[in-house]
Design a protein around this motif. Structure first.
Motif, PDB file in Angstrom:
ATOM      1  N   LEU A 120      -1.259  -9.659  -0.589  1.00 28.35           N
ATOM      2  CA  LEU A 120      -2.205  -8.564  -0.381  1.00 28.35           C
ATOM      3  C   LEU A 120      -1.560  -7.221  -0.750  1.00 28.35           C
ATOM      4  CD1 LEU A 120      -4.880  -7.448   0.573  1.00 28.35           C
ATOM      5  CD2 LEU A 120      -4.131  -7.741   2.943  1.00 28.35           C
ATOM      6  N   VAL A 127      -1.687  -6.633  -4.365  1.00 20.26           N
ATOM      7  CA  VAL A 127      -3.005  -6.165  -4.813  1.00 20.26           C
ATOM      8  C   VAL A 127      -3.179  -4.688  -4.476  1.00 20.26           C
ATOM      9  CG1 VAL A 127      -5.508  -6.396  -4.446  1.00 20.26           C
ATOM     10  CG2 VAL A 127      -4.078  -8.450  -4.617  1.00 20.26           C
ATOM     11  N   LEU A 128      -2.782  -4.301  -3.252  1.00 17.61           N
ATOM     12  CA  LEU A 128      -2.983  -2.909  -2.824  1.00 17.61           C
ATOM     13  C   LEU A 128      -2.207  -1.939  -3.715  1.00 17.61           C
ATOM     14  CD1 LEU A 128      -3.066  -3.176   1.093  1.00 17.61           C
ATOM     15  CD2 LEU A 128      -4.873  -3.572  -0.582  1.00 17.61           C
ATOM     16  N   ARG A 184      -4.047  -0.614  -6.510  1.00 18.59           N
ATOM     17  CA  ARG A 184      -5.143   0.304  -6.160  1.00 18.59           C
ATOM     18  C   ARG A 184      -4.662   1.742  -6.015  1.00 18.59           C
ATOM     19  NH1 ARG A 184      -7.206  -4.527  -7.255  1.00 18.59           N
ATOM     20  NH2 ARG A 184      -9.040  -5.121  -6.005  1.00 18.59           N
ATOM     21  N   SER A 200     -14.842   0.955  -7.750  1.00 18.02           N
ATOM     22  CA  SER A 200     -14.933  -0.501  -7.571  1.00 18.02           C
ATOM     23  C   SER A 200     -14.062  -1.019  -6.437  1.00 18.02           C
ATOM     24  CB  SER A 200     -14.534  -1.208  -8.871  1.00 18.02           C
ATOM     25  OG  SER A 200     -13.191  -0.881  -9.208  1.00 18.02           O
ATOM     26  N   SER A 201     -13.217  -0.158  -5.855  1.00 21.63           N
ATOM     27  CA  SER A 201     -12.269  -0.637  -4.851  1.00 21.63           C
ATOM     28  C   SER A 201     -12.263   0.251  -3.607  1.00 21.63           C
ATOM     29  CB  SER A 201     -10.857  -0.681  -5.458  1.00 21.63           C
ATOM     30  OG  SER A 201      -9.868  -0.651  -4.433  1.00 21.63           O
ATOM     31  N   TYR A 202     -12.494  -0.380  -2.451  1.00 22.78           N
ATOM     32  CA  TYR A 202     -12.428   0.332  -1.169  1.00 22.78           C
ATOM     33  C   TYR A 202     -11.026   0.901  -0.957  1.00 22.78           C
ATOM     34  CZ  TYR A 202     -12.059   0.943   3.905  1.00 22.78           C
ATOM     35  OH  TYR A 202     -11.819   1.455   5.161  1.00 22.78           O
ATOM     36  N   THR A 203     -10.006   0.106  -1.273  1.00 23.92           N
ATOM     37  CA  THR A 203      -8.622   0.548  -1.073  1.00 23.92           C
ATOM     38  C   THR A 203      -8.292   1.751  -1.952  1.00 23.92           C
ATOM     39  OG1 THR A 203      -8.114  -1.802  -0.837  1.00 23.92           O
ATOM     40  CG2 THR A 203      -6.245  -0.300  -0.933  1.00 23.92           C
ATOM     41  N   ALA A 204      -8.724   1.674  -3.218  1.00 31.66           N
ATOM     42  CA  ALA A 204      -8.459   2.784  -4.140  1.00 31.66           C
ATOM     43  C   ALA A 204      -9.113   4.063  -3.620  1.00 31.66           C
ATOM     44  CB  ALA A 204      -8.980   2.437  -5.529  1.00 31.66           C
ATOM     45  N   LYS A 224      -8.572   5.720   9.870  1.00 32.35           N
ATOM     46  CA  LYS A 224      -9.047   4.329   9.955  1.00 32.35           C
ATOM     47  C   LYS A 224      -8.138   3.506  10.872  1.00 32.35           C
ATOM     48  CE  LYS A 224     -12.038   2.586   8.454  1.00 32.35           C
ATOM     49  NZ  LYS A 224     -13.412   2.522   9.019  1.00 32.35           N
ATOM     50  N   GLU A 267      -9.529   1.460  13.967  1.00 30.63           N
ATOM     51  CA  GLU A 267      -9.383  -0.004  14.061  1.00 30.63           C
ATOM     52  C   GLU A 267      -8.585  -0.393  15.305  1.00 30.63           C
ATOM     53  OE1 GLU A 267     -11.304  -1.533  12.295  1.00 30.63           O
ATOM     54  OE2 GLU A 267     -11.558  -0.449  10.427  1.00 30.63           O
ATOM     55  N   ASP A 309      -8.446  -6.218  10.536  1.00 32.80           N
ATOM     56  CA  ASP A 309      -8.806  -4.874  10.040  1.00 32.80           C
ATOM     57  C   ASP A 309      -7.641  -3.906  10.246  1.00 32.80           C
ATOM     58  OD1 ASP A 309     -11.321  -5.556   9.195  1.00 32.80           O
ATOM     59  OD2 ASP A 309     -12.388  -4.648  10.889  1.00 32.80           O
ATOM     60  N   PHE A 347      -4.780  -4.735   7.868  1.00 37.12           N
ATOM     61  CA  PHE A 347      -5.130  -4.332   6.499  1.00 37.12           C
ATOM     62  C   PHE A 347      -4.895  -2.828   6.322  1.00 37.12           C
ATOM     63  CE2 PHE A 347      -8.387  -2.311   3.853  1.00 37.12           C
ATOM     64  CZ  PHE A 347      -7.970  -2.765   2.612  1.00 37.12           C
ATOM     65  N   HIS A 348      -5.395  -2.028   7.255  1.00 36.05           N
ATOM     66  CA  HIS A 348      -5.256  -0.582   7.092  1.00 36.05           C
ATOM     67  C   HIS A 348      -3.795  -0.137   7.257  1.00 36.05           C
ATOM     68  CE1 HIS A 348      -9.673  -0.763   7.375  1.00 36.05           C
ATOM     69  NE2 HIS A 348      -9.605   0.324   6.624  1.00 36.05           N
TER      70      HIS A 348
END
Ligand SMILES: N=c1c2ncn([C@@H]3O[C@H](COP(=O)(O)OP(=O)(O)OP(=O)(O)O)[C@@H](O)[C@H]3O)c2ncn1[C@@H]1O[C@H](COP(=O)(O)O)[C@@H](O)[C@H]1O
Length: 128
Positions: free
Chosen positions: A17, A20-21, A24, A34-38, A51, A55, A77, A80-81
């Motif tokens: 993960l 991937v981040l 971003r 297209s990306s929430y993270t970006a 966030k 969370e 969640d 992730f953040h």
């Protein structure tokens, strides 16, 4: 086994993960459309730190309600953040895993006692 009786994934998922981040990040050409993270990374620390606070609060509420599925979901969640924050600061889940490994077997009570003997993070005596 997991809560859903599925085979438990290993910490590799955190590493994958994080990979991937990293893609971003604004410097890596992350696309906010297209990306929430970006989008979160482009908005800067105030956005993802807010966030994390939200969370964490949602996890506390889920835990108070005692519903296992919600506790797992809110923890995911939060993790992730936190990974988004690590990415921004150029850090990796491996850094956190190494810190946990370093602490393995060291009682929190013993560690705290050692800290206060060193005078680090101990509350100053204001009675004098
Ligand atoms: N693990 C996650 C993950 N967990 C949570 N989220 C998102 O985090 C947000 C959580 O915010 P909330 O629950 O507060 O929902 P919200 O109200 O819509 O959020 P806000 O608009 O208030 O920020 C939601 O949009 C979730 O979809 C995640 N988004 C992405 N990932 C992983 O990150 C990868 C990259 O995602 P993108 O960058 O979006 O492609 C994905 O493939 C996933 O593996």
């Amino acid at each position: 086994m997991t809560q859903n009786n599925l085979p438990a994934p290993t910490a590799d998922i955190l590493v994958r993960l994080a990979d991937v981040l990293e893609t971003r990040r604004p410097q890596a050409g992350g696309d906010s459309q297209s990306s929430y993270t970006a989008k979160l990374l482009a908005r800067g620390p105030d956005a993802f730190l807010k966030k994390i606070g939200e969370e964490a609060t949602e996890l506390v509420m889920a835990a108070k309600d005692g519903v296992p599925e919600r506790i797992v979901s809110e923890t995911a969640d939060l993790w992730f953040h936190c990974l988004v924050a690590l990415t921004h600061y150029g850090l990796r889940p491996e850094d956190v895993l190494a810190e946990l490994a370093r602490r393995e077997g060291l009682s929190g009570l013993a560690e705290k006692a050692a800290r206060s003997h060193e005078g680090v993070n101990s509350t100053p005596d204001r009675s004098a």
